[in-house]
Design a protein around this motif. Structure first.
Motif, PDB file in Angstrom:
ATOM      1  N   PRO A 121      36.241 -10.824  54.229  1.00  0.00           N
ATOM      2  CA  PRO A 121      35.820 -12.203  54.497  1.00  0.00           C
ATOM      3  C   PRO A 121      34.305 -12.338  54.444  1.00  0.00           C
ATOM      4  CG  PRO A 121      36.514 -11.102  56.526  1.00  0.00           C
ATOM      5  CD  PRO A 121      36.898 -10.210  55.387  1.00  0.00           C
ATOM      6  N   ARG A 122      33.831 -13.480  53.941  1.00  0.00           N
ATOM      7  CA  ARG A 122      32.399 -13.698  53.820  1.00  0.00           C
ATOM      8  C   ARG A 122      31.960 -14.844  54.719  1.00  0.00           C
ATOM      9  NH1 ARG A 122      31.508 -13.339  47.246  1.00  0.00           N
ATOM     10  NH2 ARG A 122      32.263 -11.216  46.985  1.00  0.00           N
ATOM     11  N   THR A 123      30.729 -14.746  55.164  1.00  0.00           N
ATOM     12  CA  THR A 123      30.154 -15.823  55.940  1.00  0.00           C
ATOM     13  C   THR A 123      29.646 -16.894  54.984  1.00  0.00           C
ATOM     14  OG1 THR A 123      27.993 -14.741  55.914  1.00  0.00           O
ATOM     15  CG2 THR A 123      29.440 -14.235  57.766  1.00  0.00           C
ATOM     16  N   CYS A 124      29.089 -17.969  55.515  1.00  0.00           N
ATOM     17  CA  CYS A 124      28.599 -19.062  54.690  1.00  0.00           C
ATOM     18  C   CYS A 124      27.442 -18.594  53.811  1.00  0.00           C
ATOM     19  CB  CYS A 124      28.139 -20.219  55.577  1.00  0.00           C
ATOM     20  SG  CYS A 124      27.539 -21.633  54.645  1.00  0.00           S
ATOM     21  N   GLN A 125      27.592 -18.758  52.493  1.00  0.00           N
ATOM     22  CA  GLN A 125      26.544 -18.360  51.562  1.00  0.00           C
ATOM     23  C   GLN A 125      25.582 -19.523  51.368  1.00  0.00           C
ATOM     24  OE1 GLN A 125      29.551 -17.569  48.742  1.00  0.00           O
ATOM     25  NE2 GLN A 125      29.288 -15.355  48.774  1.00  0.00           N
ATOM     26  N   SER A 126      24.299 -19.209  51.325  1.00  0.00           N
ATOM     27  CA  SER A 126      23.309 -20.278  51.297  1.00  0.00           C
ATOM     28  C   SER A 126      22.415 -20.285  50.075  1.00  0.00           C
ATOM     29  CB  SER A 126      22.427 -20.198  52.548  1.00  0.00           C
ATOM     30  OG  SER A 126      21.847 -18.914  52.676  1.00  0.00           O
ATOM     31  N   GLU A 189      17.089  -8.329  54.644  1.00  0.00           N
ATOM     32  CA  GLU A 189      17.199  -8.971  55.961  1.00  0.00           C
ATOM     33  C   GLU A 189      16.066  -9.969  56.165  1.00  0.00           C
ATOM     34  OE1 GLU A 189      17.211  -5.595  58.502  1.00  0.00           O
ATOM     35  OE2 GLU A 189      19.358  -5.152  58.227  1.00  0.00           O
ATOM     36  N   HIS A 190      14.862  -9.615  55.706  1.00  0.00           N
ATOM     37  CA  HIS A 190      13.705 -10.504  55.820  1.00  0.00           C
ATOM     38  C   HIS A 190      13.933 -11.786  55.023  1.00  0.00           C
ATOM     39  CE1 HIS A 190       9.494 -11.807  55.959  1.00  0.00           C
ATOM     40  NE2 HIS A 190       9.581 -11.998  54.645  1.00  0.00           N
ATOM     41  N   VAL A 191      14.449 -11.649  53.800  1.00  0.00           N
ATOM     42  CA  VAL A 191      14.713 -12.824  52.969  1.00  0.00           C
ATOM     43  C   VAL A 191      15.794 -13.686  53.608  1.00  0.00           C
ATOM     44  CG1 VAL A 191      15.561 -13.622  50.725  1.00  0.00           C
ATOM     45  CG2 VAL A 191      13.985 -11.687  50.850  1.00  0.00           C
ATOM     46  N   ASN A 192      16.834 -13.059  54.147  1.00  0.00           N
ATOM     47  CA  ASN A 192      17.897 -13.810  54.814  1.00  0.00           C
ATOM     48  C   ASN A 192      17.349 -14.654  55.963  1.00  0.00           C
ATOM     49  OD1 ASN A 192      20.070 -13.035  53.235  1.00  0.00           O
ATOM     50  ND2 ASN A 192      20.583 -11.272  54.517  1.00  0.00           N
ATOM     51  N   GLU A 193      16.383 -14.106  56.683  1.00  0.00           N
ATOM     52  CA  GLU A 193      15.832 -14.804  57.839  1.00  0.00           C
ATOM     53  C   GLU A 193      14.799 -15.859  57.444  1.00  0.00           C
ATOM     54  OE1 GLU A 193      14.205 -11.776  60.287  1.00  0.00           O
ATOM     55  OE2 GLU A 193      16.145 -10.880  60.807  1.00  0.00           O
ATOM     56  N   GLN A 194      13.941 -15.519  56.489  1.00  0.00           N
ATOM     57  CA  GLN A 194      12.819 -16.393  56.158  1.00  0.00           C
ATOM     58  C   GLN A 194      13.097 -17.360  54.998  1.00  0.00           C
ATOM     59  OE1 GLN A 194      10.080 -16.419  58.089  1.00  0.00           O
ATOM     60  NE2 GLN A 194      11.066 -14.839  59.340  1.00  0.00           N
ATOM     61  N   HIS A 195      13.934 -16.957  54.045  1.00  0.00           N
ATOM     62  CA  HIS A 195      14.170 -17.796  52.864  1.00  0.00           C
ATOM     63  C   HIS A 195      15.657 -17.806  52.488  1.00  0.00           C
ATOM     64  CE1 HIS A 195       9.819 -17.855  52.261  1.00  0.00           C
ATOM     65  NE2 HIS A 195       9.834 -16.541  52.386  1.00  0.00           N
ATOM     66  N   PRO A 196      16.515 -18.249  53.392  1.00  0.00           N
ATOM     67  CA  PRO A 196      17.950 -18.239  53.072  1.00  0.00           C
ATOM     68  C   PRO A 196      18.301 -19.148  51.899  1.00  0.00           C
ATOM     69  CG  PRO A 196      17.528 -19.509  55.059  1.00  0.00           C
ATOM     70  CD  PRO A 196      16.250 -18.810  54.724  1.00  0.00           C
ATOM     71  N   GLN A 214      27.034  -5.597  50.816  1.00  0.00           N
ATOM     72  CA  GLN A 214      27.885  -6.516  51.572  1.00  0.00           C
ATOM     73  C   GLN A 214      27.051  -7.587  52.273  1.00  0.00           C
ATOM     74  OE1 GLN A 214      31.209  -6.877  51.476  1.00  0.00           O
ATOM     75  NE2 GLN A 214      31.067  -5.301  49.886  1.00  0.00           N
ATOM     76  N   LYS A 215      25.854  -7.223  52.729  1.00  0.00           N
ATOM     77  CA  LYS A 215      24.962  -8.217  53.321  1.00  0.00           C
ATOM     78  C   LYS A 215      24.592  -9.272  52.285  1.00  0.00           C
ATOM     79  CE  LYS A 215      22.724  -5.350  56.884  1.00  0.00           C
ATOM     80  NZ  LYS A 215      23.068  -6.213  58.030  1.00  0.00           N
ATOM     81  N   LEU A 216      24.330  -8.821  51.071  1.00  0.00           N
ATOM     82  CA  LEU A 216      23.986  -9.755  50.003  1.00  0.00           C
ATOM     83  C   LEU A 216      25.165 -10.667  49.686  1.00  0.00           C
ATOM     84  CD1 LEU A 216      21.765 -10.435  47.799  1.00  0.00           C
ATOM     85  CD2 LEU A 216      23.148  -9.015  46.270  1.00  0.00           C
ATOM     86  N   LEU A 217      26.355 -10.086  49.546  1.00  0.00           N
ATOM     87  CA  LEU A 217      27.540 -10.864  49.214  1.00  0.00           C
ATOM     88  C   LEU A 217      27.875 -11.897  50.282  1.00  0.00           C
ATOM     89  CD1 LEU A 217      29.861  -8.044  47.803  1.00  0.00           C
ATOM     90  CD2 LEU A 217      28.774  -9.864  46.492  1.00  0.00           C
ATOM     91  N   SER A 218      27.602 -11.559  51.533  1.00  0.00           N
ATOM     92  CA  SER A 218      27.935 -12.472  52.618  1.00  0.00           C
ATOM     93  C   SER A 218      26.897 -13.567  52.813  1.00  0.00           C
ATOM     94  CB  SER A 218      28.098 -11.686  53.927  1.00  0.00           C
ATOM     95  OG  SER A 218      26.871 -11.119  54.339  1.00  0.00           O
ATOM     96  N   SER A 219      25.717 -13.403  52.230  1.00  0.00           N
ATOM     97  CA  SER A 219      24.638 -14.363  52.444  1.00  0.00           C
ATOM     98  C   SER A 219      24.298 -15.194  51.212  1.00  0.00           C
ATOM     99  CB  SER A 219      23.369 -13.636  52.906  1.00  0.00           C
ATOM    100  OG  SER A 219      23.607 -12.844  54.051  1.00  0.00           O
ATOM    101  N   PHE A 220      24.629 -14.698  50.031  1.00  0.00           N
ATOM    102  CA  PHE A 220      24.259 -15.377  48.793  1.00  0.00           C
ATOM    103  C   PHE A 220      25.460 -15.496  47.865  1.00  0.00           C
ATOM    104  CE2 PHE A 220      20.213 -13.987  50.371  1.00  0.00           C
ATOM    105  CZ  PHE A 220      19.282 -14.900  49.876  1.00  0.00           C
ATOM    106  N   TYR A 221      25.449 -16.559  47.085  1.00  0.00           N
ATOM    107  CA  TYR A 221      26.390 -16.680  45.979  1.00  0.00           C
ATOM    108  C   TYR A 221      25.827 -15.792  44.876  1.00  0.00           C
ATOM    109  CZ  TYR A 221      29.263 -18.771  42.281  1.00  0.00           C
ATOM    110  OH  TYR A 221      30.156 -18.979  41.256  1.00  0.00           O
ATOM    111  N   THR A 222      26.574 -14.779  44.479  1.00  0.00           N
ATOM    112  CA  THR A 222      26.031 -13.772  43.564  1.00  0.00           C
ATOM    113  C   THR A 222      26.527 -13.981  42.137  1.00  0.00           C
ATOM    114  OG1 THR A 222      27.815 -12.254  44.176  1.00  0.00           O
ATOM    115  CG2 THR A 222      25.719 -12.016  45.339  1.00  0.00           C
ATOM    116  N   VAL A 223      25.613 -13.802  41.189  1.00  0.00           N
ATOM    117  CA  VAL A 223      25.934 -13.930  39.769  1.00  0.00           C
ATOM    118  C   VAL A 223      25.487 -12.649  39.070  1.00  0.00           C
ATOM    119  CG1 VAL A 223      25.564 -15.230  37.645  1.00  0.00           C
ATOM    120  CG2 VAL A 223      25.616 -16.429  39.850  1.00  0.00           C
ATOM    121  N   TRP A 224      26.425 -12.009  38.385  1.00  0.00           N
ATOM    122  CA  TRP A 224      26.101 -10.818  37.601  1.00  0.00           C
ATOM    123  C   TRP A 224      25.706 -11.249  36.202  1.00  0.00           C
ATOM    124  CZ3 TRP A 224      30.228  -7.009  35.278  1.00  0.00           C
ATOM    125  CH2 TRP A 224      29.568  -6.004  34.541  1.00  0.00           C
ATOM    126  N   LEU A 225      24.465 -10.992  35.818  1.00  0.00           N
ATOM    127  CA  LEU A 225      24.010 -11.254  34.463  1.00  0.00           C
ATOM    128  C   LEU A 225      24.336 -10.025  33.624  1.00  0.00           C
ATOM    129  CD1 LEU A 225      20.596 -13.036  35.132  1.00  0.00           C
ATOM    130  CD2 LEU A 225      22.893 -13.998  34.956  1.00  0.00           C
TER     131      LEU A 225
END
Length: 312
Positions: A121-126, A189-196, A214-225
């Protein structure tokens, strides 16, 4: 002769256990590829000669547990990860038979269905995070997307350098993979806190760190180029960036790129969207990127950016 190099008795003993030596060598090579570590750098970090590393990876060395431990520490992987999974449970016959009957495209579809069904499960991605290997187009498309959405564009490598007080190359040279991965996790973690709410470009190897990924997946909508090895080599040559080329050998460089992509494939496919960039213009890729980002970051301003270059 260095202590780790082969003696005649080592060769004979290795021959008596060829399958085990080969299996260990394949695992060492696979982990090195996933991490994107050049053999020269792994040699420096582990204290094992390049010649002996080559023997290990080709299954021609009878490596000791001590040396295997040094390799595991240098690559920041568990020791048991370099050992073959003896007695591993096989797939049920019914499932194995079904998979063997599927075509390549059907296997890809089956993988995607299973990955989505069993994903944690993922949290809200911003924000929007772009992942993939170098020369995939992350910087080009990331800057365009950030401008289009009026969001900050952040390169995680620059945050790492700011927090570490030195260039990424120096971090890896002085502190090795362990220090770099720690700074990488802290930077995220710094980016999640300061620039979500941002468009984030991350290094290609971040996906090999499960906790950080997993931290990245739970915080951002991820796109594989995504791009093919041939396309990546073309872009590399166009940029004149020879860093991936050991001894300026194009054949080896392409083999390394292919191996890295193969070893990271399952990780990259955990992204929310896969954007194929091979043979496409920036405009085509950008329009697709905006279209998948719109539901995540809506409402977006009208698209007015003019682009018709090739992804680089």
């Amino acid at each position: 002769m260095k202590p780790e190099e082969k003696s005649a008795s080592d060769v004979e003993e290795a021959k008596s256990q060829p399958s085990l030596a080969k299996s260990i060598g394949e695992r060492v090579r696979a982990y090195r590829a996933r991490r994107g570590i050049a053999r020269k750098n792994l040699s420096a970090q582990s204290g094992i000669s390049e010649r002996y590393l080559a023997q290990i990876e080709t299954g021609k060395a009878n490596i000791s547990i001590e040396l295997l431990q040094r390799l595991a520490q240098a690559m920041v992987v568990p020791l048991h990860g370099l050992l073959p999974a003896l007695g591993q449970q096989a797939l049920p016959n019914s499932l194995s038979d079904l998979l063997h009957r599927l075509s390549s495209s059907q296997l890809e579809e089956a993988y995607q269905l299973l990955a989505r069904h069993f994903a944690p499960p993922r949290t809200c991605q911003s924000g929007i995070a772009l992942i993939g290997i170098r020369f995939g187009g992350k910087t080009t498309l990331g800057e365009l997307l950030a401008s289009e959405l009026s969001l900050p564009f952040i390169r995680l490598s620059q945050v790492i350098e700011a927090q570490g007080g030195m260039k990424v190359g120096e971090v890896l040279e002085l502190g090795g993979q362990r220090t770099y991965r720690r700074l990488e996790r802290q930077a995220l973690e710094h980016v999640n806190e300061q620039h979500p709410l941002s468009v984030l470009e991350v290094g290609g190897g971040l996906v090999t760190e499960p906790e950080t990924f997993q931290k990245l997946l739970s915080s951002f909508y991820t796109v594989w180029l995504k791009a093919s090895p041939d396309e990546l080599m073309r872009r590399l040559m166009a940029e004149g960036d020879m860093r991936p080329l050991e001894g300026n050998n194009l054949k080896i460089a392409k083999e390394d790129l292919t191996r890295i992509l193969t070893e990271r494939d399952a990780d990259y496919r955990q992204a929310d969207h896969i954007l194929e960039t091979t043979g496409r213009t920036v405009e085509e890729c950008f329009l697709e990127l905006v279209s998948v980002s719109r539901p995540v970051m809506a409402p977006f301003p009208a698209m007015t950016t003019e682009v018709n270059r090739t992804v680089s």
